[in-house]
Design a protein around this motif. Structure first.
Motif, PDB file in Angstrom:
ATOM      1  N   UNK A  68       0.833  -1.205   0.000  1.00 36.97           N
ATOM      2  CA  UNK A  68       0.000   0.000   0.000  1.00 36.97           C
ATOM      3  C   UNK A  68       0.865   1.252   0.000  1.00 36.97           C
ATOM      4  N   UNK A  69       1.964   1.220   0.740  1.00 40.93           N
ATOM      5  CA  UNK A  69       2.857   2.377   0.773  1.00 40.93           C
ATOM      6  C   UNK A  69       3.445   2.652  -0.614  1.00 40.93           C
ATOM      7  N   UNK A  70       3.839   1.600  -1.318  1.00 37.14           N
ATOM      8  CA  UNK A  70       4.370   1.762  -2.674  1.00 37.14           C
ATOM      9  C   UNK A  70       3.301   2.327  -3.608  1.00 37.14           C
ATOM     10  N   UNK A  71       2.073   1.817  -3.456  1.00 34.25           N
ATOM     11  CA  UNK A  71       0.982   2.286  -4.316  1.00 34.25           C
ATOM     12  C   UNK A  71       0.705   3.768  -4.091  1.00 34.25           C
ATOM     13  N   UNK A  72       0.615   4.183  -2.811  1.00 34.25           N
ATOM     14  CA  UNK A  72       0.366   5.588  -2.504  1.00 34.25           C
ATOM     15  C   UNK A  72       1.495   6.477  -3.012  1.00 34.25           C
ATOM     16  N   UNK A  73       2.729   6.048  -2.790  1.00 30.36           N
ATOM     17  CA  UNK A  73       3.878   6.845  -3.231  1.00 30.36           C
ATOM     18  C   UNK A  73       3.884   7.005  -4.746  1.00 30.36           C
ATOM     19  N   UNK A  74       3.686   5.895  -5.459  1.00 26.64           N
ATOM     20  CA  UNK A  74       3.675   5.963  -6.915  1.00 26.64           C
ATOM     21  C   UNK A  74       2.542   6.808  -7.457  1.00 26.64           C
TER      22      UNK A  74
END
Length: 275
Positions: free
Chosen positions: A73-79
């Motif tokens: 989820x952190x990667x998704x939000x950052x991207x």
């Protein structure tokens, strides 16, 4: 395409020696201008209110471990925000540079004199697809509820013999996709009609963003974290920052609610359907 259109408009206006006005919109008093700015916070909150889809997205990841799920989820939000924020800021600044304070709420209207008809048709098409995709995501809970309600009605009206159960299951799987498409297109199409029919829909969207999306998306998560076990064990500076951010967004939401209600009342006498 909004970036290209705004850039083309800016180039044409500079080439023709035209200058946009960048001050306060003509005819607006200081109070009207302030209320318009305050209302804009509600519109931004309405556009970015993703609290209703986060749990569904998070559950669909299917990770067994919490840490793995959080990392994804952190990667998704950052991207997502690395692409979203610069794009929106570029469009906002280019459109303001091209049209100044006279820019309309519907940017396509401002681009019409500066781009071709084919360009506009493609832009309308992309906007429509984008609207339907966003509607399909943000109204996922409503779609699931409608499907389950229809399934319950269907099951209560029909009783299947055991020998026919397998055949009916195959038929249900075959019609499932068509049912999903029909529900989504009808639901979002009706919502689009209501949005186009009501000229003050933007004001109500701002009010909805102020009183609904702001608390759920930008205030409640901070409160929820600080009240959780992890939050109570977190450093005091982090808890303090969370309370400050919650207070800031609560203030913005309050201002947005006041601004949207003010504009609804002020413009009520001039509203006409489909205009």
């Amino acid at each position: 395409m909004f970036i290209v259109g705004s850039g083309a408009a800016l180039a044409q206006e500079r080439h023709n020696g035209e200058e946009a006005e960048y001050g306060r919109p003509e005819g607006d008093t200081r109070l009207q201008y302030f209320m318009g700015v305050a209302e804009s916070f509600g519109i931004v909150a309405f556009a970015y209110g993703g609290h209703c889809v986060i749990p569904d997205v998070h559950a669909s990841l299917g990770h067994a471990e919490k840490d793995e799920s959080r990392q994804a989820m952190r990667k998704a939000w950052t991207g997502a925000y690395l692409g979203i924020v610069p794009s929106y800021f570029l469009i906002v600044n280019l459109s303001y540079a091209a049209f100044g304070s006279g820019v309309s709420a519907f940017l396509i209207d401002d681009l019409k004199p500066h781009v071709s008809t084919a360009f506009l048709c493609v832009l309308y098409g992309f906007s429509l697809v984008n609207f339907f995709c966003l509607g399909a995501i943000y109204n996922q809970a409503a779609f699931v509820y409608i499907e389950e309600m229809l399934d319950r009605c269907h099951c209560s009206c029909r009783k299947t013999l055991p020998s026919h159960a397998e055949a009916e299951d195959a038929e249900n799987r075959k019609t499932s996709l068509r049912k999903k498409i029909a529900i989504r297109v009808s639901y979002i199409g009706f919502g689009t009609l209501v949005g186009a029919m009501l000229p003050f829909f933007g004001d109500f969207a701002a009010l909805s963003g102020a009183v609904g999306f702001t608390p759920c998306t930008f205030v409640y998560p901070f409160w929820l974290y600080n009240r959780s076990k992890e939050g109570r064990e977190a450093p005091s500076w982090r808890r303090t920052v969370n309370w400050i951010l919650a207070g800031v967004f609560l203030t913005l939401g309050t201002l947005a609610a006041i601004g949207s209600i003010y504009n609804i009342i002020a413009n009520a006498s001039s509203y006409t359907i489909f205009s």
